[in-house]
Design a protein around this motif. Sequence first.
Motif, PDB file in Angstrom:
ATOM      1  N   LYS A 225       0.826  -1.204   0.000  1.00  0.00           N
ATOM      2  CA  LYS A 225       0.000   0.000   0.000  1.00  0.00           C
ATOM      3  C   LYS A 225       0.865   1.262   0.000  1.00  0.00           C
ATOM      4  O   LYS A 225       1.720   1.443   0.871  1.00  0.00           O
ATOM      5  CB  LYS A 225      -0.924   0.004   1.226  1.00  0.00           C
ATOM      6  N   ILE A 226       0.635   2.108  -0.988  1.00  0.00           N
ATOM      7  CA  ILE A 226       1.277   3.418  -1.064  1.00  0.00           C
ATOM      8  C   ILE A 226       0.165   4.455  -1.108  1.00  0.00           C
ATOM      9  O   ILE A 226      -0.655   4.457  -2.036  1.00  0.00           O
ATOM     10  CB  ILE A 226       2.174   3.538  -2.312  1.00  0.00           C
ATOM     11  N   ASN A 227       0.115   5.316  -0.113  1.00  0.00           N
ATOM     12  CA  ASN A 227      -0.942   6.323  -0.053  1.00  0.00           C
ATOM     13  C   ASN A 227      -0.563   7.534  -0.905  1.00  0.00           C
ATOM     14  O   ASN A 227       0.481   8.150  -0.699  1.00  0.00           O
ATOM     15  CB  ASN A 227      -1.176   6.757   1.401  1.00  0.00           C
ATOM     16  N   ILE A 228      -1.434   7.855  -1.872  1.00  0.00           N
ATOM     17  CA  ILE A 228      -1.213   8.994  -2.754  1.00  0.00           C
ATOM     18  C   ILE A 228      -2.399   9.940  -2.624  1.00  0.00           C
ATOM     19  O   ILE A 228      -3.539   9.559  -2.889  1.00  0.00           O
ATOM     20  CB  ILE A 228      -1.053   8.541  -4.216  1.00  0.00           C
ATOM     21  N   ASP A 229      -2.125  11.167  -2.199  1.00  0.00           N
ATOM     22  CA  ASP A 229      -3.172  12.170  -2.017  1.00  0.00           C
ATOM     23  C   ASP A 229      -3.391  12.903  -3.339  1.00  0.00           C
ATOM     24  O   ASP A 229      -2.448  13.375  -3.970  1.00  0.00           O
ATOM     25  CB  ASP A 229      -2.749  13.161  -0.927  1.00  0.00           C
ATOM     26  N   ASP A 230      -4.652  13.008  -3.751  1.00  0.00           N
ATOM     27  CA  ASP A 230      -4.981  13.663  -5.024  1.00  0.00           C
ATOM     28  C   ASP A 230      -4.450  15.092  -5.106  1.00  0.00           C
ATOM     29  O   ASP A 230      -4.049  15.556  -6.176  1.00  0.00           O
ATOM     30  CB  ASP A 230      -6.498  13.667  -5.242  1.00  0.00           C
ATOM     31  N   LYS A 231      -4.443  15.802  -3.979  1.00  0.00           N
ATOM     32  CA  LYS A 231      -3.995  17.200  -4.002  1.00  0.00           C
ATOM     33  C   LYS A 231      -2.490  17.317  -4.252  1.00  0.00           C
ATOM     34  O   LYS A 231      -1.990  18.410  -4.566  1.00  0.00           O
ATOM     35  CB  LYS A 231      -4.351  17.897  -2.696  1.00  0.00           C
ATOM     36  N   ASP A 232      -1.767  16.191  -4.135  1.00  0.00           N
ATOM     37  CA  ASP A 232      -0.325  16.192  -4.372  1.00  0.00           C
ATOM     38  C   ASP A 232       0.018  15.900  -5.832  1.00  0.00           C
ATOM     39  O   ASP A 232       1.202  15.795  -6.188  1.00  0.00           O
ATOM     40  CB  ASP A 232       0.367  15.146  -3.487  1.00  0.00           C
ATOM     41  N   LEU A 233      -1.015  15.764  -6.670  1.00  0.00           N
ATOM     42  CA  LEU A 233      -0.773  15.354  -8.059  1.00  0.00           C
ATOM     43  C   LEU A 233      -1.118  16.449  -9.050  1.00  0.00           C
ATOM     44  O   LEU A 233      -2.078  17.197  -8.862  1.00  0.00           O
ATOM     45  CB  LEU A 233      -1.609  14.105  -8.394  1.00  0.00           C
ATOM     46  N   ARG A 234      -0.308  16.528 -10.110  1.00  0.00           N
ATOM     47  CA  ARG A 234      -0.673  17.320 -11.285  1.00  0.00           C
ATOM     48  C   ARG A 234      -0.750  16.366 -12.465  1.00  0.00           C
ATOM     49  O   ARG A 234       0.238  15.690 -12.790  1.00  0.00           O
ATOM     50  CB  ARG A 234       0.356  18.415 -11.567  1.00  0.00           C
ATOM     51  N   ILE A 235      -1.910  16.281 -13.082  1.00  0.00           N
ATOM     52  CA  ILE A 235      -2.127  15.336 -14.182  1.00  0.00           C
ATOM     53  C   ILE A 235      -2.292  16.123 -15.482  1.00  0.00           C
ATOM     54  O   ILE A 235      -3.177  16.969 -15.597  1.00  0.00           O
ATOM     55  CB  ILE A 235      -3.369  14.458 -13.925  1.00  0.00           C
ATOM     56  N   ASP A 236      -1.404  15.854 -16.433  1.00  0.00           N
ATOM     57  CA  ASP A 236      -1.442  16.512 -17.733  1.00  0.00           C
ATOM     58  C   ASP A 236      -1.706  15.472 -18.817  1.00  0.00           C
ATOM     59  O   ASP A 236      -1.228  14.340 -18.739  1.00  0.00           O
ATOM     60  CB  ASP A 236      -0.112  17.211 -18.031  1.00  0.00           C
ATOM     61  N   THR A 237      -2.478  15.869 -19.825  1.00  0.00           N
ATOM     62  CA  THR A 237      -2.688  15.007 -20.987  1.00  0.00           C
ATOM     63  C   THR A 237      -2.155  15.725 -22.225  1.00  0.00           C
ATOM     64  O   THR A 237      -2.150  16.954 -22.300  1.00  0.00           O
ATOM     65  CB  THR A 237      -4.184  14.689 -21.185  1.00  0.00           C
ATOM     66  N   TYR A 238      -1.696  14.930 -23.183  1.00  0.00           N
ATOM     67  CA  TYR A 238      -1.152  15.510 -24.412  1.00  0.00           C
ATOM     68  C   TYR A 238      -1.256  14.486 -25.524  1.00  0.00           C
ATOM     69  O   TYR A 238      -1.525  13.305 -25.285  1.00  0.00           O
ATOM     70  CB  TYR A 238       0.309  15.951 -24.209  1.00  0.00           C
ATOM     71  N   ARG A 239      -1.017  14.919 -26.732  1.00  0.00           N
ATOM     72  CA  ARG A 239      -1.124  14.035 -27.883  1.00  0.00           C
ATOM     73  C   ARG A 239       0.149  13.221 -28.016  1.00  0.00           C
ATOM     74  O   ARG A 239       1.242  13.775 -28.089  1.00  0.00           O
ATOM     75  CB  ARG A 239      -1.369  14.846 -29.161  1.00  0.00           C
ATOM     76  N   SER A 240       0.023  11.899 -28.026  1.00  0.00           N
ATOM     77  CA  SER A 240       1.207  11.039 -28.088  1.00  0.00           C
ATOM     78  C   SER A 240       1.807  11.068 -29.474  1.00  0.00           C
ATOM     79  O   SER A 240       1.121  11.234 -30.476  1.00  0.00           O
ATOM     80  CB  SER A 240       0.842   9.599 -27.709  1.00  0.00           C
ATOM     81  N   SER A 241       3.144  10.897 -29.511  1.00  0.00           N
ATOM     82  CA  SER A 241       3.839  10.838 -30.794  1.00  0.00           C
ATOM     83  C   SER A 241       3.665   9.465 -31.387  1.00  0.00           C
ATOM     84  O   SER A 241       3.447   8.479 -30.683  1.00  0.00           O
ATOM     85  CB  SER A 241       5.324  11.137 -30.600  1.00  0.00           C
ATOM     86  N   GLY A 242       3.760   9.354 -32.702  1.00  0.00           N
ATOM     87  CA  GLY A 242       3.583   8.059 -33.356  1.00  0.00           C
ATOM     88  C   GLY A 242       4.296   8.016 -34.671  1.00  0.00           C
ATOM     89  O   GLY A 242       5.081   8.895 -35.016  1.00  0.00           O
ATOM     90  N   ALA A 243       4.009   6.983 -35.445  1.00  0.00           N
ATOM     91  CA  ALA A 243       4.711   6.763 -36.706  1.00  0.00           C
ATOM     92  C   ALA A 243       4.197   7.659 -37.823  1.00  0.00           C
ATOM     93  O   ALA A 243       4.809   7.788 -38.863  1.00  0.00           O
ATOM     94  CB  ALA A 243       4.581   5.300 -37.114  1.00  0.00           C
ATOM     95  N   GLY A 244       3.032   8.281 -37.622  1.00  0.00           N
ATOM     96  CA  GLY A 244       2.468   9.130 -38.665  1.00  0.00           C
ATOM     97  C   GLY A 244       1.422   8.370 -39.467  1.00  0.00           C
ATOM     98  O   GLY A 244       1.105   7.218 -39.202  1.00  0.00           O
ATOM     99  N   GLY A 245       0.860   9.059 -40.500  1.00  0.00           N
ATOM    100  CA  GLY A 245      -0.121   8.395 -41.362  1.00  0.00           C
ATOM    101  C   GLY A 245      -1.353   7.995 -40.585  1.00  0.00           C
ATOM    102  O   GLY A 245      -1.863   8.732 -39.738  1.00  0.00           O
ATOM    103  N   GLN A 246      -1.808   6.783 -40.825  1.00  0.00           N
ATOM    104  CA  GLN A 246      -3.028   6.321 -40.174  1.00  0.00           C
ATOM    105  C   GLN A 246      -2.830   6.051 -38.692  1.00  0.00           C
ATOM    106  O   GLN A 246      -3.788   5.860 -37.954  1.00  0.00           O
ATOM    107  CB  GLN A 246      -3.517   5.048 -40.865  1.00  0.00           C
ATOM    108  N   HIS A 247      -1.545   6.034 -38.249  1.00  0.00           N
ATOM    109  CA  HIS A 247      -1.280   5.734 -36.842  1.00  0.00           C
ATOM    110  C   HIS A 247      -1.232   6.977 -35.969  1.00  0.00           C
ATOM    111  O   HIS A 247      -1.023   6.883 -34.770  1.00  0.00           O
ATOM    112  CB  HIS A 247       0.056   4.985 -36.727  1.00  0.00           C
ATOM    113  N   VAL A 248      -1.383   8.168 -36.571  1.00  0.00           N
ATOM    114  CA  VAL A 248      -1.345   9.393 -35.792  1.00  0.00           C
ATOM    115  C   VAL A 248      -2.507   9.410 -34.798  1.00  0.00           C
ATOM    116  O   VAL A 248      -3.660   9.137 -35.158  1.00  0.00           O
ATOM    117  CB  VAL A 248      -1.416  10.628 -36.708  1.00  0.00           C
ATOM    118  N   ASN A 249      -2.188   9.726 -33.545  1.00  0.00           N
ATOM    119  CA  ASN A 249      -3.224   9.801 -32.518  1.00  0.00           C
ATOM    120  C   ASN A 249      -3.816  11.202 -32.539  1.00  0.00           C
ATOM    121  O   ASN A 249      -3.128  12.185 -32.324  1.00  0.00           O
ATOM    122  CB  ASN A 249      -2.596   9.498 -31.150  1.00  0.00           C
TER     123      ASN A 249
END
Length: 358
Positions: A225-249
């Motif tokens: 068990k590891i206690n993680i408090d939500d207020k201690d977190l910064r969550i960022d989302t971004y567009r992942s890199s890929g091979a291009g073409g039809q695989h672009v996210n």
Amino acid sequence: MKINLVLQKKPLRILGGIFDKNKIELKLKELNETLSKENFWKDKKLVSKTVKQKKIFDDILNSYQVSLNEIKNLKDLYQLAVQEKDEETIEDCKIKINQIFSESKKNEIRCFLSGENDNLDIYLEIHAGAGGTESQDWADMLRRMYLKWFDKKNFKYEMISEHKGEEAGIKSSTIRVSGEYLYGLMKGESGVHRLVRISPFDSGARRHTSFASVWVYPAIEDNIKINIDDKDLRIDTYRSSGAGGQHVNTTDSAVRITHLPTKVVVQCQNERSQHKNKETCFKMLRARLYEYEIQKREEESQKQLNIKTDIGWGHQIRSYVLQPYQLVKDLRNKTESSNPLSVLDGNIDQFIEEGLKK
């Protein structure tokens, strides 16, 4: 004959320098007493830990006993073959003694892998140091070296996150690896690795020194068990890199989580689902924080932090020199290899084993 001299040695000397049968039997006795305690089986965490430790020591002792019996039988067979001048059997004895030595070597390594977390899977992180393309290419070479070693050992791995360099190599990479005693084997690889070579990116063919860091964390089990408090977190989302073409996210599926009190950062982009990437990130964060607490208890966290903040001169644990001479040297235990190309091809067992012994 050499084999005759070998067979005259005491079996304990043949079967590993650190092996102590009495201590292992005493440890097994203590573990069996723990298993027989009242209400022991109600504590799932303690049960899992104790059963795993017992298996480790059982395997070591059983392997030792098998090798001991084989040596006794081999000695009788060898002496009979010498009397009868049976060259074929003598050669078979030589082959067998080498096999026993090989197995005893494995048994010796097992003796070093009885720590609390040594049997856990790992997260492997590789980061390029300062120096742009040179260091990014070196980080990619290091990753290839470890992947080659994983393949040789039949360990399973999956890419969690990767950031490619602009021209070549990688800026960083995170890999989840599964296999027996992986954390015990790999934890000594954490640190800064230094490369000296004639740069393939320098038109003047000058010698360059590059740095990259390697960090190994245990993939902790769900019952820790590891206690993680939500207020201690910064969550960022971004567009992942890929091979291009039809695989672009086309969605922001990649996730980065920063644990503000410790400045620990984890990220995942290998899934197209943001939810799955976030789930993987939380598992990695728990592993990183668990490792952080272990280091703090051992009063080593500050030293590790100081090393990690400067991926450069004065902090390296191992040097890989391709020019003007050929040498790989571990600066902690002085282990050396004059064949760096073989080492970079995944043949790193001698460095792993010497690291365990030290």
